[in-house]
Structures are given as C-alpha cells and as structure tokens.
Design a protein around this motif. Sequence first.
Motif, PDB file in Angstrom:
ATOM      1  N   LEU A  28      60.452 106.935 -15.207  1.00 58.23           N
ATOM      2  CA  LEU A  28      61.122 107.454 -14.021  1.00 58.23           C
ATOM      3  C   LEU A  28      61.670 106.320 -13.154  1.00 58.23           C
ATOM      4  O   LEU A  28      62.746 106.427 -12.584  1.00 58.23           O
ATOM      5  CB  LEU A  28      60.148 108.306 -13.199  1.00 58.23           C
ATOM      6  N   TRP A  29      60.922 105.242 -13.099  1.00 59.83           N
ATOM      7  CA  TRP A  29      61.257 104.156 -12.168  1.00 59.83           C
ATOM      8  C   TRP A  29      60.847 102.834 -12.778  1.00 59.83           C
ATOM      9  O   TRP A  29      59.737 102.697 -13.309  1.00 59.83           O
ATOM     10  CB  TRP A  29      60.543 104.409 -10.836  1.00 59.83           C
ATOM     11  N   ILE A  30      61.729 101.869 -12.714  1.00 61.45           N
ATOM     12  CA  ILE A  30      61.426 100.488 -13.099  1.00 61.45           C
ATOM     13  C   ILE A  30      61.557  99.619 -11.857  1.00 61.45           C
ATOM     14  O   ILE A  30      62.604  99.633 -11.197  1.00 61.45           O
ATOM     15  CB  ILE A  30      62.362  99.976 -14.208  1.00 61.45           C
ATOM     16  N   ASP A  31      60.512  98.871 -11.559  1.00 61.04           N
ATOM     17  CA  ASP A  31      60.516  97.977 -10.401  1.00 61.04           C
ATOM     18  C   ASP A  31      60.542  96.546 -10.906  1.00 61.04           C
ATOM     19  O   ASP A  31      59.610  96.098 -11.604  1.00 61.04           O
ATOM     20  CB  ASP A  31      59.274  98.220  -9.538  1.00 61.04           C
ATOM     21  N   LEU A  32      61.604  95.829 -10.571  1.00 63.53           N
ATOM     22  CA  LEU A  32      61.749  94.422 -10.960  1.00 63.53           C
ATOM     23  C   LEU A  32      61.402  93.556  -9.753  1.00 63.53           C
ATOM     24  O   LEU A  32      62.147  93.513  -8.780  1.00 63.53           O
ATOM     25  CB  LEU A  32      63.172  94.130 -11.434  1.00 63.53           C
ATOM     26  N   LEU A  33      60.268  92.885  -9.823  1.00 65.51           N
ATOM     27  CA  LEU A  33      59.824  92.008  -8.746  1.00 65.51           C
ATOM     28  C   LEU A  33      59.993  90.561  -9.184  1.00 65.51           C
ATOM     29  O   LEU A  33      59.339  90.113 -10.127  1.00 65.51           O
ATOM     30  CB  LEU A  33      58.358  92.291  -8.396  1.00 65.51           C
ATOM     31  N   GLU A  34      60.914  89.862  -8.504  1.00 66.34           N
ATOM     32  CA  GLU A  34      61.255  88.483  -8.851  1.00 66.34           C
ATOM     33  C   GLU A  34      61.494  88.343 -10.352  1.00 66.34           C
ATOM     34  O   GLU A  34      60.825  87.566 -11.048  1.00 66.34           O
ATOM     35  CB  GLU A  34      60.148  87.519  -8.392  1.00 66.34           C
ATOM     36  N   PRO A  35      62.440  89.100 -10.887  1.00 67.59           N
ATOM     37  CA  PRO A  35      62.654  89.072 -12.345  1.00 67.59           C
ATOM     38  C   PRO A  35      63.295  87.769 -12.802  1.00 67.59           C
ATOM     39  O   PRO A  35      64.092  87.157 -12.085  1.00 67.59           O
ATOM     40  CB  PRO A  35      63.587  90.261 -12.569  1.00 67.59           C
ATOM     41  N   SER A  36      62.939  87.373 -13.986  1.00 66.47           N
ATOM     42  CA  SER A  36      63.592  86.231 -14.606  1.00 66.47           C
ATOM     43  C   SER A  36      64.895  86.686 -15.251  1.00 66.47           C
ATOM     44  O   SER A  36      65.183  87.887 -15.348  1.00 66.47           O
ATOM     45  CB  SER A  36      62.678  85.612 -15.663  1.00 66.47           C
ATOM     46  N   ALA A  85      52.292  88.575   8.214  1.00 67.36           N
ATOM     47  CA  ALA A  85      51.988  87.142   8.284  1.00 67.36           C
ATOM     48  C   ALA A  85      52.639  86.469   9.478  1.00 67.36           C
ATOM     49  O   ALA A  85      52.554  85.244   9.619  1.00 67.36           O
ATOM     50  CB  ALA A  85      52.426  86.450   7.000  1.00 67.36           C
ATOM     51  N   GLN A  86      53.302  87.260  10.350  1.00 69.63           N
ATOM     52  CA  GLN A  86      53.996  86.753  11.538  1.00 69.63           C
ATOM     53  C   GLN A  86      55.072  85.739  11.178  1.00 69.63           C
ATOM     54  O   GLN A  86      55.346  84.803  11.925  1.00 69.63           O
ATOM     55  CB  GLN A  86      52.993  86.143  12.521  1.00 69.63           C
ATOM     56  N   ARG A  87      55.676  85.940  10.014  1.00 66.31           N
ATOM     57  CA  ARG A  87      56.811  85.138   9.582  1.00 66.31           C
ATOM     58  C   ARG A  87      57.916  86.076   9.087  1.00 66.31           C
ATOM     59  O   ARG A  87      58.226  86.122   7.894  1.00 66.31           O
ATOM     60  CB  ARG A  87      56.413  84.157   8.478  1.00 66.31           C
ATOM     61  N   PRO A  88      58.479  86.875   9.994  1.00 69.23           N
ATOM     62  CA  PRO A  88      59.462  87.872   9.549  1.00 69.23           C
ATOM     63  C   PRO A  88      60.713  87.231   8.981  1.00 69.23           C
ATOM     64  O   PRO A  88      61.220  86.234   9.495  1.00 69.23           O
ATOM     65  CB  PRO A  88      59.765  88.657  10.835  1.00 69.23           C
ATOM     66  N   SER A  89      61.180  87.834   7.907  1.00 66.73           N
ATOM     67  CA  SER A  89      62.410  87.381   7.278  1.00 66.73           C
ATOM     68  C   SER A  89      63.054  88.594   6.617  1.00 66.73           C
ATOM     69  O   SER A  89      62.425  89.638   6.449  1.00 66.73           O
ATOM     70  CB  SER A  89      62.139  86.280   6.243  1.00 66.73           C
ATOM     71  N   THR A  90      64.294  88.447   6.251  1.00 69.04           N
ATOM     72  CA  THR A  90      65.000  89.552   5.603  1.00 69.04           C
ATOM     73  C   THR A  90      65.027  89.341   4.097  1.00 69.04           C
ATOM     74  O   THR A  90      65.105  88.211   3.614  1.00 69.04           O
ATOM     75  CB  THR A  90      66.434  89.669   6.134  1.00 69.04           C
ATOM     76  N   ALA A  91      64.942  90.445   3.377  1.00 66.37           N
ATOM     77  CA  ALA A  91      64.992  90.408   1.917  1.00 66.37           C
ATOM     78  C   ALA A  91      65.884  91.562   1.451  1.00 66.37           C
ATOM     79  O   ALA A  91      65.875  92.639   2.044  1.00 66.37           O
ATOM     80  CB  ALA A  91      63.599  90.536   1.313  1.00 66.37           C
ATOM     81  N   GLU A  92      66.649  91.304   0.411  1.00 62.68           N
ATOM     82  CA  GLU A  92      67.528  92.325  -0.137  1.00 62.68           C
ATOM     83  C   GLU A  92      66.807  93.101  -1.244  1.00 62.68           C
ATOM     84  O   GLU A  92      66.090  92.511  -2.052  1.00 62.68           O
ATOM     85  CB  GLU A  92      68.808  91.704  -0.699  1.00 62.68           C
ATOM     86  N   SER A  98      70.543 106.501 -11.276  1.00 63.25           N
ATOM     87  CA  SER A  98      71.279 107.410 -12.146  1.00 63.25           C
ATOM     88  C   SER A  98      70.608 108.771 -12.076  1.00 63.25           C
ATOM     89  O   SER A  98      69.594 108.947 -11.394  1.00 63.25           O
ATOM     90  CB  SER A  98      71.304 106.886 -13.591  1.00 63.25           C
ATOM     91  N   SER A  99      71.141 109.730 -12.797  1.00 64.26           N
ATOM     92  CA  SER A  99      70.549 111.060 -12.786  1.00 64.26           C
ATOM     93  C   SER A  99      69.239 111.114 -13.571  1.00 64.26           C
ATOM     94  O   SER A  99      68.501 112.095 -13.460  1.00 64.26           O
ATOM     95  CB  SER A  99      71.536 112.073 -13.371  1.00 64.26           C
ATOM     96  N   GLU A 100      68.934 110.049 -14.331  1.00 63.90           N
ATOM     97  CA  GLU A 100      67.746 110.058 -15.192  1.00 63.90           C
ATOM     98  C   GLU A 100      66.686 109.053 -14.781  1.00 63.90           C
ATOM     99  O   GLU A 100      65.508 109.237 -15.093  1.00 63.90           O
ATOM    100  CB  GLU A 100      68.155 109.784 -16.647  1.00 63.90           C
ATOM    101  N   TRP A 101      67.048 107.982 -14.085  1.00 64.81           N
ATOM    102  CA  TRP A 101      66.073 106.949 -13.744  1.00 64.81           C
ATOM    103  C   TRP A 101      66.506 106.183 -12.501  1.00 64.81           C
ATOM    104  O   TRP A 101      67.651 106.272 -12.047  1.00 64.81           O
ATOM    105  CB  TRP A 101      65.865 105.976 -14.916  1.00 64.81           C
ATOM    106  N   LEU A 102      65.537 105.434 -11.987  1.00 67.25           N
ATOM    107  CA  LEU A 102      65.756 104.571 -10.819  1.00 67.25           C
ATOM    108  C   LEU A 102      65.227 103.184 -11.126  1.00 67.25           C
ATOM    109  O   LEU A 102      64.127 103.036 -11.685  1.00 67.25           O
ATOM    110  CB  LEU A 102      65.036 105.134  -9.585  1.00 67.25           C
ATOM    111  N   VAL A 103      66.015 102.166 -10.770  1.00 66.74           N
ATOM    112  CA  VAL A 103      65.595 100.769 -10.927  1.00 66.74           C
ATOM    113  C   VAL A 103      65.694 100.097  -9.563  1.00 66.74           C
ATOM    114  O   VAL A 103      66.708 100.236  -8.867  1.00 66.74           O
ATOM    115  CB  VAL A 103      66.460 100.021 -11.960  1.00 66.74           C
ATOM    116  N   THR A 104      64.658  99.391  -9.172  1.00 66.74           N
ATOM    117  CA  THR A 104      64.692  98.598  -7.941  1.00 66.74           C
ATOM    118  C   THR A 104      64.549  97.130  -8.301  1.00 66.74           C
ATOM    119  O   THR A 104      63.757  96.763  -9.178  1.00 66.74           O
ATOM    120  CB  THR A 104      63.569  99.012  -6.980  1.00 66.74           C
ATOM    121  N   VAL A 105      65.312  96.302  -7.607  1.00 58.45           N
ATOM    122  CA  VAL A 105      65.285  94.853  -7.818  1.00 58.45           C
ATOM    123  C   VAL A 105      64.987  94.197  -6.479  1.00 58.45           C
ATOM    124  O   VAL A 105      65.705  94.437  -5.502  1.00 58.45           O
ATOM    125  CB  VAL A 105      66.624  94.334  -8.390  1.00 58.45           C
ATOM    126  N   ARG A 106      63.962  93.374  -6.425  1.00 53.94           N
ATOM    127  CA  ARG A 106      63.595  92.706  -5.171  1.00 53.94           C
ATOM    128  C   ARG A 106      62.953  91.360  -5.485  1.00 53.94           C
ATOM    129  O   ARG A 106      62.389  91.163  -6.559  1.00 53.94           O
ATOM    130  CB  ARG A 106      62.640  93.569  -4.342  1.00 53.94           C
TER     131      ARG A 106
END
Length: 324
Positions: A28-36, A85-92, A98-106
Amino acid sequence: MITCYHVINGVLKSQSIEPDDPLPAEFLWIDLLEPSLEEELRVEKALGVNIPTREEMAEIEDSSRLREQGGTLLMTSTVVSGISAQRPSTAEVTFVLSSEWLVTVRYAELAAFSAFETKNAQSLNNHASPDLLLAALLDSIVDRIADVLEMLQSQLNSLSESIFSDAADVRQGKADLQVILKHLGRHNSLLGKLSGSLLSITRQLSYVRLGASEWLREPARIALKSVERDVRSLGEHQAKISGEVTFLLDATLGLINIEQNSIIKVFSIAAVLFLPPTLLGTVYGMNFDAMPELHWTYGYPLALAMMVVSAAASYAWFKFKNWL
C-alpha cells in the motif's frame, strides 16, 4: 532505507527491505527514508515512475513540486523537523500517489510520520487505500503543526508575563529582556518555517483534489477537505501568533530603550549637578594673589560649602521642574 507497508485485517504492517531483497508484489505504501541511489532505482524500476532526487525536491517552483507523470501525481511539501531537539529546520517530503499505491521520499526523521504509525497502526480500517493514506499522513503533519503552535502560544504567554511584570528588579529585568529577545527571535523564525509548511500543504491539497479527480475516492475527498479546513484555521492562528511576536518584540525593544535612556539620564543629571562645583573648584584653583580667600582661614571650608550648596541647588531645581 526502504520500508513497505501493508494493511492486513485493518492493521498497518511494516516490512524493511534489505538491499538484496526484492520488493513485495503487493503493498500500500513505500516509505523511502534517506534512500541511496540504488534504492531509488529499485523503486523506479518496480513502479515505472521517476523518483525525484534530493536536489529536485529542494526546487521551489510549483512546476517542479507539483506535477503529473503518466497518471501518477508527484507532490513535494515542506515539513518542519527538529523541533523536539530545539533545532528546527525545514525538510522536503515528496508524495508519489497513484490509484494503487503511495510512495513517500524524505531525508529527515519526522515526528509526524512516527505519530501516524503509532496512532493508526491498529485502526486503519478507513485508510486501506492510497488516497486515504495520503490524507491521513497529511492530517498527521497538520496535527504536529497544531501542537507546535499550541506550544508557541503557551511560551508567548509566559514571555508576555515576564516582559510586563512589575516585580522584576531593574538590573535583573535588563538581563531577562535580553534573553526574552533571543527567545522571541527564535519563535519568529520557527513561525516563518511553519507558515511555509502550511502554504506548501495548502497547494498540495488543492493539486491532489484536481489531479486525482478521476479516481479519488469520496472518503478521501472528504478527508482532504477536512485537512484543508484545518490548514486554513491553523494559518489564521499562525498569523495571530506572528502578530503577537511582533508586538512583544517591539515592546521588548522599547523597554530596552527606556532602560538605556534611564542610564543616560543618570549620567546627564550627574554631569549637570557637578557642573557648578567644578566651576567653583576651577575658579579657586587659579591661585591668583588678588584672591582674598587664599589668605583667609575659612576660605577652603567656604569653597567646599559653596560647592555642596551649588550641587544641592541644582538638584532642587531639577526636582522643582519634575525632571527627576
């Protein structure tokens, strides 16, 4: 790191994919955390869609952040991280829907994602589709922003009491004002980041409802509208808090200026009070032979007395004019 999520009997199950493991046939969902690069290519090959790189995610124009590719929506939003951590920053964060799956990249650990898994892992009956899952993820991000705004409001209330308290010692109050000024500056910076995050989420919500109008399910449409209402209300609350920060900044700077003026006033008054004694001391320090007081036994005490009287007279005049 690649993490695949499945919904089994209404429960969200995660599966970490090792470098040599193939991607599961159904997910249903693929989560890419710091992907190579290799992980990105694996997902691209399996899904037939281009996964944006970190550099592409950082682009700010809407045409790069919100686009469609073969019926798949690629949407990038800005999320604030590092608040705990009191070090706020922005991340994309990029959502590939799609109609069949969701992928997140962060490329950052986000509290909103951890909170989503904790909150929805055991109650995902209504989130068993990619569009509903997207709405739930955005709702978790918005909830996190709401928590941060509540925290900022509470801290601003405490700072306001400190700024306008009458019980503080003058010297201690000056040191407190300097610390308060730094706190307000950090709060203003964080509010700016939150404002940018809310703006990017607003654009994403509008885009997904238009771009996925053909296959977007009605429950997801309702959920996205609810998130959009929350974002709108948080935007208004953020603007209100930003106005409070501006007011407190102006008030703090005004109090600092008042304290500085008080210090300058003390030195100015001291200079004026000692001006007549200085004049008298200068006159009697000339040592002219024609000065009768030079050979008078009581001349020196008289000169000292005249200096004291002249300073006292200046002080009395200042008090009479209400300059002190």
